[in-house]
Structures are given as structure tokens and as C-alpha cells.
Motif scaffolding. Structure first.
Motif, PDB file in Angstrom:
ATOM      1  N   PRO A  70      82.913  97.654  10.129  1.00 15.80           N
ATOM      2  CA  PRO A  70      83.055  98.953   9.463  1.00 15.80           C
ATOM      3  C   PRO A  70      82.124  99.104   8.257  1.00 15.80           C
ATOM      4  CG  PRO A  70      84.867  97.519   8.840  1.00 15.80           C
ATOM      5  CD  PRO A  70      84.076  96.774   9.872  1.00 15.80           C
ATOM      6  N   ASP A  71      81.872 100.349   7.886  1.00 10.30           N
ATOM      7  CA  ASP A  71      81.118 100.658   6.671  1.00 10.30           C
ATOM      8  C   ASP A  71      82.013 100.364   5.466  1.00 10.30           C
ATOM      9  OD1 ASP A  71      79.528 101.678   4.687  1.00 10.30           O
ATOM     10  OD2 ASP A  71      79.905 103.787   5.187  1.00 10.30           O
ATOM     11  N   LEU A  72      81.513  99.585   4.519  1.00 14.59           N
ATOM     12  CA  LEU A  72      82.326  99.203   3.358  1.00 14.59           C
ATOM     13  C   LEU A  72      82.088 100.100   2.144  1.00 14.59           C
ATOM     14  CD1 LEU A  72      82.162  95.285   3.520  1.00 14.59           C
ATOM     15  CD2 LEU A  72      83.941  96.814   4.378  1.00 14.59           C
ATOM     16  N   GLU A  73      81.297 101.130   2.300  1.00 19.23           N
ATOM     17  CA  GLU A  73      81.052 102.051   1.183  1.00 19.23           C
ATOM     18  C   GLU A  73      82.360 102.719   0.757  1.00 19.23           C
ATOM     19  OE1 GLU A  73      78.987 103.627  -1.767  1.00 19.23           O
ATOM     20  OE2 GLU A  73      78.007 102.391  -0.245  1.00 19.23           O
ATOM     21  N   GLY A  74      82.724 102.562  -0.514  1.00 18.37           N
ATOM     22  CA  GLY A  74      83.947 103.189  -1.030  1.00 18.37           C
ATOM     23  C   GLY A  74      85.225 102.422  -0.755  1.00 18.37           C
ATOM     24  N   VAL A  75      85.128 101.274  -0.065  1.00 17.90           N
ATOM     25  CA  VAL A  75      86.322 100.469   0.240  1.00 17.90           C
ATOM     26  C   VAL A  75      86.739  99.673  -0.995  1.00 17.90           C
ATOM     27  CG1 VAL A  75      87.175  98.494   1.601  1.00 17.90           C
ATOM     28  CG2 VAL A  75      85.877 100.320   2.718  1.00 17.90           C
ATOM     29  N   GLN A  76      88.043  99.688  -1.314  1.00 18.11           N
ATOM     30  CA  GLN A  76      88.540  98.941  -2.486  1.00 18.11           C
ATOM     31  C   GLN A  76      89.252  97.650  -2.113  1.00 18.11           C
ATOM     32  OE1 GLN A  76      89.208 102.379  -2.400  1.00 18.11           O
ATOM     33  NE2 GLN A  76      88.491 103.225  -4.326  1.00 18.11           N
ATOM     34  N   ASP A  83      82.875  80.619  -8.171  1.00 16.68           N
ATOM     35  CA  ASP A  83      81.984  79.727  -8.922  1.00 16.68           C
ATOM     36  C   ASP A  83      80.811  80.457  -9.567  1.00 16.68           C
ATOM     37  OD1 ASP A  83      83.563  77.579  -8.402  1.00 16.68           O
ATOM     38  OD2 ASP A  83      82.198  76.594  -6.982  1.00 16.68           O
ATOM     39  N   THR A  84      80.228  81.403  -8.861  1.00 17.84           N
ATOM     40  CA  THR A  84      79.064  82.124  -9.394  1.00 17.84           C
ATOM     41  C   THR A  84      79.434  83.513  -9.915  1.00 17.84           C
ATOM     42  OG1 THR A  84      78.575  82.967  -7.176  1.00 17.84           O
ATOM     43  CG2 THR A  84      77.460  80.932  -7.837  1.00 17.84           C
ATOM     44  N   MET A 144      74.555  89.511   1.651  1.00 15.47           N
ATOM     45  CA  MET A 144      75.974  89.697   1.982  1.00 15.47           C
ATOM     46  C   MET A 144      76.216  89.178   3.400  1.00 15.47           C
ATOM     47  SD  MET A 144      77.323  91.479  -0.603  1.00 15.47           S
ATOM     48  CE  MET A 144      76.679  92.318  -2.025  1.00 15.47           C
ATOM     49  N   SER A 145      77.085  88.201   3.524  1.00 12.25           N
ATOM     50  CA  SER A 145      77.285  87.646   4.857  1.00 12.25           C
ATOM     51  C   SER A 145      78.720  87.850   5.327  1.00 12.25           C
ATOM     52  CB  SER A 145      76.952  86.156   4.856  1.00 12.25           C
ATOM     53  OG  SER A 145      77.246  85.609   6.110  1.00 12.25           O
ATOM     54  N   LEU A 154      83.779  90.084  -3.352  1.00 11.07           N
ATOM     55  CA  LEU A 154      83.898  90.173  -4.815  1.00 11.07           C
ATOM     56  C   LEU A 154      82.652  90.804  -5.432  1.00 11.07           C
ATOM     57  CD1 LEU A 154      85.519  86.693  -5.618  1.00 11.07           C
ATOM     58  CD2 LEU A 154      86.669  88.917  -5.623  1.00 11.07           C
ATOM     59  N   GLU A 155      81.483  90.476  -4.880  1.00  8.93           N
ATOM     60  CA  GLU A 155      80.241  91.076  -5.389  1.00  8.93           C
ATOM     61  C   GLU A 155      80.226  92.579  -5.175  1.00  8.93           C
ATOM     62  OE1 GLU A 155      76.931  89.010  -3.692  1.00  8.93           O
ATOM     63  OE2 GLU A 155      77.517  87.097  -4.611  1.00  8.93           O
ATOM     64  N   LYS A 156      80.893  93.031  -4.111  1.00  8.02           N
ATOM     65  CA  LYS A 156      80.995  94.470  -3.848  1.00  8.02           C
ATOM     66  C   LYS A 156      82.202  95.098  -4.570  1.00  8.02           C
ATOM     67  CE  LYS A 156      78.880  94.940   0.734  1.00  8.02           C
ATOM     68  NZ  LYS A 156      78.160  96.191   0.486  1.00  8.02           N
ATOM     69  N   GLN A 157      82.899  94.272  -5.378  1.00  3.64           N
ATOM     70  CA  GLN A 157      84.112  94.704  -6.099  1.00  3.64           C
ATOM     71  C   GLN A 157      85.192  95.210  -5.139  1.00  3.64           C
ATOM     72  OE1 GLN A 157      82.301  97.275  -9.199  1.00  3.64           O
ATOM     73  NE2 GLN A 157      82.924  95.639 -10.603  1.00  3.64           N
TER      74      GLN A 157
END
Length: 388
Positions: free
Chosen positions: A39-45, A137-138, A1-2, A113-116
């Protein structure tokens, strides 16, 4: 994740946010700051990204893009009765070349997107939609794009990409992931007859400004089928905007563009939302406030999403069969929401993109017209597209 391409939000915006009410949106968003880092992205939509890139604007004169005024306006608004968690990840600054900026944006969106997480992109020139598209693409084999714009932006794909020709690149460059393109709010006099003919030939959808203004609800099924929504602020009428932003006396008004943003949010499929062609103005903040309200309505829409497209369980929907000229059209109506779909049949002898029956979002009016012997245009275009 970059996320290494993102720079923190400016101190001026954060200082302004300190003065806001504890109930304001700015107090509830996780922000990327110099002081506290990423920031922490846990739970972020949903996550906001600014992209300071406008060098492929056909009218580029060295202007600098900035989004502080949008952030200041957005942070000062009060959230609705929302359950989603938001983040503002800061900005992607212009790279050495425009291609470098595209790479940074594509990589960042791909990671989200990978983290939805749904990216909300604030952009300079609208050719950034190309980088947004390439991020899939992927991730997904077939993509639907909705462009809210006065122009189709097809252009000449043989020439270098510009903000008025990015769609040509999307159509013609491999990998070919574009399934459907819909233009919402286009104005005929801004589009050549060749472009209009090409839209017809490719069975893409185009909704004129008059149609959209007469019945804003027709945008809903179009958005329900979209993955990427790209909004060009040139689609908004001049009287709603700052003087630096004005483009055409005709266009969508503030209420209509916010309704469009809300429809995009309500769609279960929309996974990225971009607002482009913002031109900062010192003279007043009306455009910044309009963009902030568009973002607010998009977030509101996401919070109103209802999973109503599970057609495996017969108890979830009503089914209607209509016979027209030897064709059987099959409609489905969600019992939960009252939204409608129409089935596009799979053609087994054709090497098409569909491998099963697909349901296309539609309106109740499409069903009514079918009962009167008229084939819905959306169904016809989707059916023809799958006959290639």
C-alpha cells in the motif's frame, strides 16, 4: 526504505473483509495484498506488522504462529471518530535463523520510524522486543521501555537470548541506549528475589499487579514517558483467554489490559507498540478478539493525543514549588489537560545522561504526597539514575 521482508495478508482474511459493512475498520485500512501489492504509506500514521517468530520461546515445541484470527476480529470492529490513517503491511515470516528475523523486524521498524509511522507489532515470542529496541539505535539516543508482563524478563544475559531473558541483553549489549525500564503488572511469585533486587539496584520501576488493579490510572504517567511498549499476553488472567493461551489464574482482566493499551496510545512519546506471546487456537476466538480490542484502544488513544508538554510558554502550565528536607521539588501542571510533571534537576558535576533539566510525568497524587513531606518514588529513582 526497505519493506521487502513483508509478505501479503492471507486471501482468507481479505475474503472475510469483503463481506463486512462499509463502515467496518477492515474497509478503512490500507492493506498489503497479493492482488494490489504494497500500500501507499503517504499520510499513514500507524501500521500493523505480524512476526511469525517464536523459536526463542523457552517452551518452543514447533508451534506455528499465525495472526489471521486477530486480523479477522480487528477488521470486523467499527472505528471510533478517528482522524488517523491505518495500514496493515502483512507479515514477516521466520528467517533462516532467529537473527535473520530480528534483522528483518529491526529494518522494517526502522523504516517506519523514519517515516514517523507507529508500528503495531503482533508477535510470537516476546524476545522480538529486543529487535524492536535495536531499531532505535540510529533514531534516538535514549529509550524508555515499558513491559506489561507478569515477569521482568531479565534472565541471565550470558546465555542465549530467550523470551524470558531478552531484557538482560538490552541492558548489557552496546550501544547502551536504554535509559529506563518499567514493568507493569508483575506478579512477585514469578520473579526471583535476585531479579527483584536487580530492578531496585538499577532504579528501574516495577508496579505489582495489585497496585495496577487497584488504580489503573497509575499506568498513565509511566506510559507518558515510554517510547516502546511491549505487552506479554501472559499478563492477562486465564479466565479472559482461550485454553491454549492460559498461563495464570491471576492477571489483568480484559477491561484493564484495554485501558493500558489506551494509555499507551495517548502518550505523545510512544512510537512502537507490540503484543506478544499470541498462541492461535481453533477452539474459540476470544484471545484474538481481546488482542483486536487492545489494538482498537491503542488506536483510539493515538487519536486522543494532545500536545500539552510545551513548557517554553508560561501560559500553558501552572508551576508549583514544594520544599522537602532541603530539596526543592518543582511540579508543572498542564492547563490544557490537567496532566502533571515533576522536574529532575541536571547535576553538572556528574557524567550523566541528562544535559538539561528534564520533566518526568507524574500524578496529582505525587504532588499531594510531596506537600505532606513524602518524596515521590518515581522522582527519587530518576534522580538516582542520573547520579551514576
Amino acid at each position: 526504505m526497505s519493506f521487502s521482508f513483508l509478505t501479503p495478508i492471507s486471501d482468507a482474511v481479505l475474503a472475510h473483509s469483503e463481506l463486512l459493512s462499509q463502515q467496518a475498520l477492515g474497509k478503512k485500512i490500507r492493506v498489503h495484498s497479493k492482488q494490489h501489492g504494497f500500500p501507499d504509506l503517504e499520510g499513514v500514521q500507524m501500521a500493523i506488522i505480524g512476526v511469525h517468530e517464536n523459536r526463542n520461546d523457552v517452551n518452543y515445541m514447533g508451534e506455528i504462529v499465525a495472526f489471521d484470527s486477530i486480523r479477522t476480529s480487528l477488521y470486523s470492529l467499527f472505528p471510533g471518530n478517528w482522524y488517523t490513517t491505518m495500514a496493515d503491511l502483512g507479515d514477516i515470516l521466520p528467517g533462516e535463523s532467529v537473527e535473520d528475523t530480528y534483522f528483518a523486524l529491526r529494518t522494517t521498524i526502522g523504516s517506519l520510524l523514519e517515516k514517523q509511522i507507529i508500528p503495531i507489532i503482533l508477535g510470537g515470542s516476546q524476545d522480538l522486543t529486543y529487535a524492536n529496541y535495536r531499531a532505535y539505535d540510529t533514531i534516538a539516543p535514549m529509550i524508555n521501555i515499558v513491559n506489561v508482563d507478569s515477569n521482568f524478563d531479565l534472565g541471565d544475559a550470558s546465555l542465549p537470548i530467550k523470551n524470558n531473558s531478552f531484557l538482560g541483553k538490552i541492558i548489557l549489549e552496546e550501544p547502551f541506549n536504554l535509559f529506563n525500564y518499567s514493568a507493569v503488572g508483575y506478579q512477585t511469585y514469578f520473579n526471583s528475589q535476585e531479579e527483584i533486587d536487580l530492578m531496585e539496584k538499577l532504579y528501574f520501576e516495577a508496579y505489582r499487579l495489585g497496585e495496577v488493579s487497584n488504580s489503573i490510572s497509575l499506568v498513565e504517567p509511566v506510559m507518558r514517558d515510554a517510547h516502546i511498549v511491549s505487552v506479554d499476553l501472559k499478563s492477562v488472567k486465564a479466565s479472559e483467554l482461550s485454553s491454549s493461551q492460559r498461563y495464570s489464574p491471576n492477571g489483568l482482566d480484559g477491561k484493564e489490559i484495554c485501558a493500558v493499551a489506551r494509555y499507551a496510545g495517548i502518550s505523545n512519546k510512544v512510537s512502537s507498540f507490540g503484543i506478544y506471546e499470541f498462541k492461535p487456537s481453533r477452539e474459540d476466538g476470544v484471545t484474538a478478539m481481546l488482542v483486536a480490542q487492545m489494538i482498537w484502544y491503542f488506536i483510539e488513544g493515538v487519536n486522543c493525543r494532545v500536545k500539552d508538554d510545551d513548557f517554553k510558554n508560561d501560559a500553558n502550565y501552572q508551576k508549583y514549588n514544594v520544599l522537602i528536607e532541603g530539596d526543592e521539588l518543582i511540579f508543572f501542571k498542564s492547563i490544557k489537560t490537567g496532566r502533571w510533571w515533576i522536574e529532575i534537576p541536571f547535576l553538572p558535576n556528574v557524567n550523566n545522561k541528562l544535559k538539561k533539566h528534564t520533566l518526568l510525568p507524574c500524578m496529582y497524587e505525587d504532588y499531594v504526597e510531596a506537600t505532606q513531606g513524602k518524596i515521590p518514588e518515581r522522582w527519587y529513582k530518576a534522580y538516582k539514575k542520573n547520579s551514576f
